[in-house]
Design a protein around this motif. Structure first.
Motif, PDB file in Angstrom:
ATOM      1  N   ASP A  44       0.892  -1.389   0.024  1.00 13.53           N
ATOM      2  CA  ASP A  44      -0.140   0.009   0.109  1.00 13.53           C
ATOM      3  C   ASP A  44       1.027   1.459  -0.043  1.00 13.53           C
ATOM      4  N   SER A  45       0.716   2.009  -0.814  1.00 19.22           N
ATOM      5  CA  SER A  45       1.351   3.218  -1.025  1.00 19.22           C
ATOM      6  C   SER A  45       0.385   4.371  -0.906  1.00 19.22           C
ATOM      7  N   GLY A  46       0.706   5.091   0.171  1.00 13.00           N
ATOM      8  CA  GLY A  46      -0.098   6.324   0.259  1.00 13.00           C
ATOM      9  C   GLY A  46      -1.760   5.968   0.591  1.00 13.00           C
ATOM     10  N   GLY A  47      -1.745   4.841   1.023  1.00 12.77           N
ATOM     11  CA  GLY A  47      -3.132   4.337   1.471  1.00 12.77           C
ATOM     12  C   GLY A  47      -3.800   3.520   0.072  1.00 12.77           C
ATOM     13  N   LYS A  48      -3.096   3.394  -0.958  1.00  8.14           N
ATOM     14  CA  LYS A  48      -3.504   2.822  -2.154  1.00  8.14           C
ATOM     15  C   LYS A  48      -2.827   1.622  -2.338  1.00  8.14           C
ATOM     16  N   ILE A  79      -1.630   1.301 -10.479  1.00  2.00           N
ATOM     17  CA  ILE A  79      -1.332   0.375 -11.345  1.00  2.00           C
ATOM     18  C   ILE A  79       0.406   0.589 -11.739  1.00  2.00           C
ATOM     19  N   ALA A  80       1.222  -0.731 -11.651  1.00  4.20           N
ATOM     20  CA  ALA A  80       2.319  -0.731 -12.157  1.00  4.20           C
ATOM     21  C   ALA A  80       2.643  -1.986 -13.129  1.00  4.20           C
ATOM     22  N   GLU A  81       3.193  -1.626 -14.089  1.00  5.29           N
ATOM     23  CA  GLU A  81       3.458  -2.894 -15.203  1.00  5.29           C
ATOM     24  C   GLU A  81       5.055  -3.042 -15.127  1.00  5.29           C
ATOM     25  N   ASN A  82       5.364  -4.219 -15.290  1.00  2.00           N
ATOM     26  CA  ASN A  82       6.538  -4.686 -15.523  1.00  2.00           C
ATOM     27  C   ASN A  82       6.757  -5.439 -16.810  1.00  2.00           C
ATOM     28  N   VAL A  83       7.729  -4.806 -17.647  1.00  2.00           N
ATOM     29  CA  VAL A  83       7.539  -5.286 -19.086  1.00  2.00           C
ATOM     30  C   VAL A  83       8.774  -5.968 -19.681  1.00  2.00           C
ATOM     31  N   VAL A  84       8.705  -7.101 -20.365  1.00  2.90           N
ATOM     32  CA  VAL A  84       9.718  -7.727 -20.970  1.00  2.90           C
ATOM     33  C   VAL A  84       9.926  -7.520 -22.222  1.00  2.90           C
ATOM     34  N   GLU A  85      10.671  -7.322 -23.230  1.00  4.07           N
ATOM     35  CA  GLU A  85      10.629  -6.883 -24.552  1.00  4.07           C
ATOM     36  C   GLU A  85      10.097  -8.226 -25.433  1.00  4.07           C
ATOM     37  N   SER A 322      -3.233 -12.475 -27.176  1.00  8.83           N
ATOM     38  CA  SER A 322      -2.622 -12.629 -25.620  1.00  8.83           C
ATOM     39  C   SER A 322      -3.897 -12.857 -24.804  1.00  8.83           C
ATOM     40  N   PHE A 323      -3.611 -13.051 -23.353  1.00  8.87           N
ATOM     41  CA  PHE A 323      -4.431 -13.247 -22.497  1.00  8.87           C
ATOM     42  C   PHE A 323      -4.054 -12.674 -21.042  1.00  8.87           C
ATOM     43  N   LEU A 324      -4.881 -12.305 -20.378  1.00  9.26           N
ATOM     44  CA  LEU A 324      -4.573 -11.918 -18.916  1.00  9.26           C
ATOM     45  C   LEU A 324      -4.971 -12.707 -17.974  1.00  9.26           C
ATOM     46  N   SER A 325      -4.359 -13.358 -17.093  1.00  8.69           N
ATOM     47  CA  SER A 325      -4.564 -14.327 -15.954  1.00  8.69           C
ATOM     48  C   SER A 325      -4.252 -13.773 -14.629  1.00  8.69           C
ATOM     49  N   VAL A 326      -4.794 -14.201 -13.803  1.00  5.33           N
ATOM     50  CA  VAL A 326      -4.767 -13.728 -12.151  1.00  5.33           C
ATOM     51  C   VAL A 326      -4.201 -15.004 -11.330  1.00  5.33           C
ATOM     52  N   PRO A 327      -2.946 -15.070 -10.814  1.00  4.22           N
ATOM     53  CA  PRO A 327      -2.555 -16.131  -9.951  1.00  4.22           C
ATOM     54  C   PRO A 327      -3.364 -16.216  -8.666  1.00  4.22           C
ATOM     55  N   LYS A 328      -3.493 -17.303  -8.243  1.00  4.96           N
ATOM     56  CA  LYS A 328      -4.273 -17.448  -7.027  1.00  4.96           C
ATOM     57  C   LYS A 328      -3.498 -16.897  -5.658  1.00  4.96           C
ATOM     58  N   ASN A 329      -2.216 -17.188  -5.908  1.00  7.92           N
ATOM     59  CA  ASN A 329      -1.476 -16.681  -4.523  1.00  7.92           C
ATOM     60  C   ASN A 329      -1.080 -14.981  -4.557  1.00  7.92           C
ATOM     61  N   GLY A 330      -1.586 -14.427  -5.685  1.00  6.52           N
ATOM     62  CA  GLY A 330      -1.122 -13.187  -5.618  1.00  6.52           C
ATOM     63  C   GLY A 330      -1.783 -12.467  -4.331  1.00  6.52           C
ATOM     64  N   LYS A 331      -1.079 -11.031  -4.122  1.00  3.60           N
ATOM     65  CA  LYS A 331      -1.290 -10.535  -2.790  1.00  3.60           C
ATOM     66  C   LYS A 331      -2.582  -9.529  -2.923  1.00  3.60           C
ATOM     67  N   ASN A 332      -3.255  -9.419  -4.387  1.00  2.00           N
ATOM     68  CA  ASN A 332      -4.434  -8.483  -4.408  1.00  2.00           C
ATOM     69  C   ASN A 332      -5.340  -9.185  -5.512  1.00  2.00           C
ATOM     70  N   VAL A 333      -5.523 -10.372  -5.105  1.00  2.00           N
ATOM     71  CA  VAL A 333      -6.466 -11.109  -6.297  1.00  2.00           C
ATOM     72  C   VAL A 333      -7.655 -10.684  -6.534  1.00  2.00           C
ATOM     73  N   GLU A 334      -8.646 -10.348  -5.605  1.00  2.00           N
ATOM     74  CA  GLU A 334      -9.695  -9.714  -6.180  1.00  2.00           C
ATOM     75  C   GLU A 334      -9.866  -8.206  -6.887  1.00  2.00           C
ATOM     76  N   GLU A 335      -8.944  -7.560  -6.303  1.00  2.00           N
ATOM     77  CA  GLU A 335      -8.829  -6.499  -7.101  1.00  2.00           C
ATOM     78  C   GLU A 335      -7.906  -6.588  -8.570  1.00  2.00           C
ATOM     79  N   ALA A 336      -7.423  -7.601  -8.485  1.00  2.00           N
ATOM     80  CA  ALA A 336      -6.605  -7.907  -9.879  1.00  2.00           C
ATOM     81  C   ALA A 336      -7.634  -8.589 -10.956  1.00  2.00           C
ATOM     82  N   LYS A 337      -8.681  -9.361 -10.547  1.00  2.00           N
ATOM     83  CA  LYS A 337      -9.650  -9.741 -11.157  1.00  2.00           C
ATOM     84  C   LYS A 337     -10.629  -8.783 -11.658  1.00  2.00           C
TER      85      LYS A 337
END
Length: 442
Positions: A44-48, A79-85, A322-337
């Motif tokens: 959480d950064s600044g309450g976000k 939202i923060a993204e990490n991108v590999v070329e 492509s597809f977007l998936s949500v890992p079950k062990n993520g820290k923010n699963v519900e918000e990610a979905k």
């Protein structure tokens, strides 16, 4: 990019693409700095609440302003993204993190060429997004939805884009070679036959500007041909058939012939040397799913604006997706979905196409003004939405195998590219198949 592709880009996988086949798209991060799958979630950064996405290539969400829009709608989310070329660097790391069930982002992208393996081996680690709030199965093309759905009806990825294939070409270079420049007339030159396409390449070589080639690369041609076939690397039973499928050998031989005749550039797609051929106007045509327009724009010089156009391909295919998936062990699963459901909704897919050229896999977006009225800086007044929509209707439904990418990459990077370096087609085929079989045995 995307990479992308982007096919699948369909499919890119596909592309849908399939994909990469060579569903490798370009992005904005150094491969050596971040594998795109390491966890930096949570905090959480600044309450976000920060939701992180692991992506490959330029998938366009940030560029289209979708993150900013979502954050305004949801003030407590960052939202923060990490991108590999390149997906070939991104995917092994993703697979490792899924296998160990650790180090995952809140959201992970999956290229269409990898979706079969993820569905078959890693679905237990991923959320069933068919049950996510706001998700309506009917919004997607049925074949796209099924690509990410398990035998027990768990949908572990929501489709972003597909890659209906066209041919992008430089009008100025075609004109200098004495070829027509009107997109309808250009499409007639090779209608229905990739052999005719290579024949146009011979005409280009005869009169085209010195120091240029007709097409960008061997990988681009073989992928385009294979993407338009109903069956390529696997049959319906799941058996590997790439060595016995005549369509694969025919595509390989046609590409090798074009390479031997000097019709293709000698570069590997999505590598720096290939990027320079775009910037320096060194080729006249390329296989072009919608996401490629974003890549062209990103690598071109300002004076190239409006000099490209889009024509119908000899046969429709899919490169990327492509597809977007949500890992079950993520820290923010519900918000990610919630974020994934929003990013892949028809309205957002339409916006993404308008800005980035990523063609929607949500059929509900096809009739939206952003798609039907879409234009691109590089292609001027070309009605790209209509062109790619028509191509999408003709895409053959392909069997996507778990190791499609290994086979596709072997045929390109360890195969047809060798012909541009002096190897015979026979030597290149033998090298490619040996490399592929060794990799499939691992």
């Amino acid at each position: 990019m995307r990479a992308r592709i982007r096919t699948a880009r369909k499919a890119m996988v596909v592309a849908a693409v399939a994909s990469l086949g060579a569903g490798l798209l370009a992005g904005c991060a150094d491969d050596g700095k971040d594998d795109g799958s390491g966890s930096s979630s949570g905090g959480d950064s600044g309450g976000k609440t920060t939701i992180t996405l692991g992506l490959f290539g330029t998938m366009g969400f940030k560029e289209a302003g979708l993150y900013t829009e979502y954050e305004k709608l949801n003030p407590k989310i960052k939202i923060a993204e990490n991108v590999v070329e390149r997906n070939e660097n991104y995917y092994p790391a993703l697979l490792n993190h899924l296998t160990t069930n650790s180090g995952l982002q809140d959201v992970q992208a999956v290229e269409v060429g990898n979706i079969a393996e993820i569905v078959n081996t890693q679905s237990a680690k991923l959320e069933d997004l068919s049950k996510a709030s706001g998700v309506n199965k009917a919004d997607w093309l049925d074949w796209k939805w099924q690509q990410a759905t398990t035998k027990d009806d768990q949908t572990i990825g929501l489709g972003t884009d597909i890659g209906p294939m066209a041919i992008c070409y430089r009008k100025d270079l075609f004109e200098k070679a004495g070829l027509p420049t009107d997109r309808a007339e250009v499409g007639k030159l090779w209608a229905g036959d990739w052999n005719k396409f290579v024949g146009v390449g011979e005409r280009y070589k005869a009169k085209g500007p010195k120091g240029t080639t007709f097409m960008d690369s061997p990988g681009g041609l073989i992928n385009a041909v294979l993407s338009s076939e109903k069956e390529k690397f696997y049959d319906a039973s799941g058996k590997v058939v790439y060595k016995t499928n005549p369509a694969v050998k025919s595509a390989f031989d046609l590409t090798a012939e074009a390479a031997e005749k000097g019709l293709l550039g000698a570069q590997t797609q999505f590598q720096p040397a290939w990027d320079q051929t775009i910037a320096n106007n060194k080729f006249a045509a390329m296989a072009c799913p919608p996401w490629m327009l974003g890549y062209i724009k990103g690598k071109s010089q300002p004076d190239a604006k409006g000099k490209w156009d889009v024509a119908v391909a000899p046969k429709s295919g899919n490169w990327g997706g492509s597809f977007l998936s949500v890992p079950k062990n993520g820290k923010n699963v519900e918000e990610a979905k919630k974020l994934v459901a929003w990013l892949t909704a028809p309205e957002q897919q339409a916006k993404l196409f308008k800005v980035q050229g990523s063609f929607p896999s949500a059929q509900a977006a096809f009739d939206s003004p952003q798609v039907t009225g879409a234009k691109n800086d590089m292609t001027g007044d070309a009605p790209i939405g209509e062109i790619f929509a028509e191509a999408a209707k003709q895409i053959p439904v392909q069997v996507i195998g778990p190791k499609d990418q290994i086979i596709q990459q072997g045929l390109t990077d360890n195969g047809v590219i060798l012909v541009t370096k002096g190897k015979s087609a026979k030597e290149a085929w033998e090298t490619a198949t040996k490399t592929i079989d060794n990799n499939l045995d691992q």
